[in-house]
Design an enzyme around this catalytic site. Sequence first.
Site, PDB file in Angstrom:
ATOM      1  CE1 TYR A 143      -3.578   2.606   0.492  1.00 35.91           C
ATOM      2  CE2 TYR A 143      -2.070   3.696   1.956  1.00 35.91           C
ATOM      3  CZ  TYR A 143      -3.157   3.778   0.913  1.00 35.91           C
ATOM      4  OH  TYR A 143      -3.958   4.851   0.954  1.00 35.91           O
ATOM      5  CG  ASP A 244       5.781   3.943   1.398  1.00 33.75           C
ATOM      6  OD1 ASP A 244       5.827   5.012   2.209  1.00 33.75           O
ATOM      7  OD2 ASP A 244       4.802   3.924   0.714  1.00 33.75           O
ATOM      8  CE  LYS A 273       0.499   6.375   7.218  1.00 35.47           C
ATOM      9  NZ  LYS A 273      -0.857   6.363   7.528  1.00 35.47           N
TER      10      LYS A 273
HETATM   11  N1  PMP Z   1       2.706   4.748   2.160  1.00 31.35           N
HETATM   12  C1  PMP Z   1       2.292   4.233   2.900  1.00 31.35           C
HETATM   13  C2  PMP Z   1       3.058   2.958   3.505  1.00 31.35           C
HETATM   14  C3  PMP Z   1       1.324   4.413   4.013  1.00 31.35           C
HETATM   15  O1  PMP Z   1       0.869   3.670   5.131  1.00 31.35           O
HETATM   16  C4  PMP Z   1       0.252   5.469   3.527  1.00 31.35           C
HETATM   17  C5  PMP Z   1      -0.646   5.951   4.388  1.00 31.35           C
HETATM   18  N2  PMP Z   1      -1.396   4.795   4.876  1.00 31.35           N
HETATM   19  C6  PMP Z   1       0.738   6.401   2.372  1.00 31.35           C
HETATM   20  C7  PMP Z   1       1.879   5.845   1.570  1.00 31.35           C
HETATM   21  C8  PMP Z   1      -0.067   7.446   2.030  1.00 31.35           C
HETATM   22  O2  PMP Z   1      -0.144   8.395   2.904  1.00 31.35           O
HETATM   23  P1  PMP Z   1      -1.187   9.489   2.785  1.00 31.35           P
HETATM   24  O3  PMP Z   1      -2.115   8.747   3.510  1.00 31.35           O
HETATM   25  O4  PMP Z   1      -0.439  10.488   4.034  1.00 31.35           O
HETATM   26  O5  PMP Z   1      -1.311  10.002   1.724  1.00 31.35           O
END
Ligand code: PMP
Length: 422
Positions: A143, A244, A273
């Site tokens: 994700y 990521d 985050k």
């Molecule tokens: N990458 C990962 C691994 C995530 O967990 C998330 C959010 N859950 C995102 C990208 C996307 O971040 P955002 O919701 O701040 O756009």
Amino acid sequence: MSIDLHYDQQHLWHPYTSSINPIPCYPVASAEGCEIELENGQRLVDGMASWWACIHGYKIAQLDKAASEQLSKMSHVMFGGLTHQPAVDLAKHLVALSPGNLEQVFISDSGSVAVEVALKMALQYWHAKGEKRTKFATVRNGYHGDTFGAMSVCDPQGGMHQLYQGFLPEHLFCEAPQIGFNEPWQEQDIAPMKTMLDKHHKDIAAVIIEPVVQGAGGMRIYHPQYLSELRDLCDHYGLLLIADEIATGFGRTGKLFACEHANITPDILCLGKGLTGGYMSLAATLTSKHVADTICGGEAGVFMHGPTFMGNPLACAVANASIKLLLDSNWQARIAEIEQQLKQQLSTCRQLSTVADVRVLGAIGVVETKTANDLASIQAKFVELGVWIRPFGKLVYVMPPYTISDTQLAKLCSAIYQVLSD
Ligand code: PMP
């Protein structure tokens, strides 16, 4: 005056919800420490850190101070042609803390944008080198966000690929890592990735992966050896590796960055985050001077991205305070304690006939059930028990603020046991 829940239901979209039949939301009055206070005065122990972000909890004096001091100077100023201390300080922090030689920083507004920026860096890198490479390779169950580029590298089974078929770029997927963090490593785990890269490497711009923990795509915790083998494969085929760490960064897995479990340096790193301690939306994409200068030595001459709120001073100031707070704390020891307690107290769930698996790493505890849970009813049971835990599908999981007390954590664990044994 109370929050107008009727208006909320009629007009506000919440994440992944229906406008026709929205699941009820709980009205929050405030949050402090590791507790969320509902409008009716009920206090819930927070098991979610607001989706990985609020690593210190809520209403933190040092972060409030950083925000108000910065507000007294300026909340925002454009980053085109202007710069400021909070952004420079944040870049210094991130360059110093991140693995290896990641020295060029792009500060953006959200995790998904950080991923878009990473993908664009990889595409521009190859464009500058005069090679047409437009594919990304990744594993299933990933994700990376909800914007189009990020979605295109999310797990293809999640519904989004089918829904946006024809518009979403098609990339390369292989089986996700199968071997758990503490299981004996077996070389065959990386074989599907090896086969995919061997076959398609000439078309691939980069491999993108969530290091060690796959979050929203299944809360899967895999063997760090997978990562080091993947680094070797990327080196072998001359591919860029994007890590990521939007969810895993800033201590969540027990290391400051999950890449450290495998001692690897990615070519591009995405953070978000917990970057601001969950105070506001901010993200960063880091890369090496080699990648950055290759991009900018190409035909375009620049890196082609520049959002309005790039480098937002208010968010950068809070991020700096959050990083300082984390580093000044005994975070590593505390996360190790949280891990031990989660291991001990969630393991009782293994006895339940409804439970398929229990897994823990750092300040992440996951109980996977055999069948999917009904969100509205399971959510209500947790609230009744005085905890905020938001499951999805078969996954009931916690990733609390690191400041959670033993008693609060015990309350989360026993609520999970109680709800799943009902
Ligand atoms: N990458 C990962 C691994 C995530 O967990 C998330 C959010 N859950 C995102 C990208 C996307 O971040 P955002 O919701 O701040 O756009």
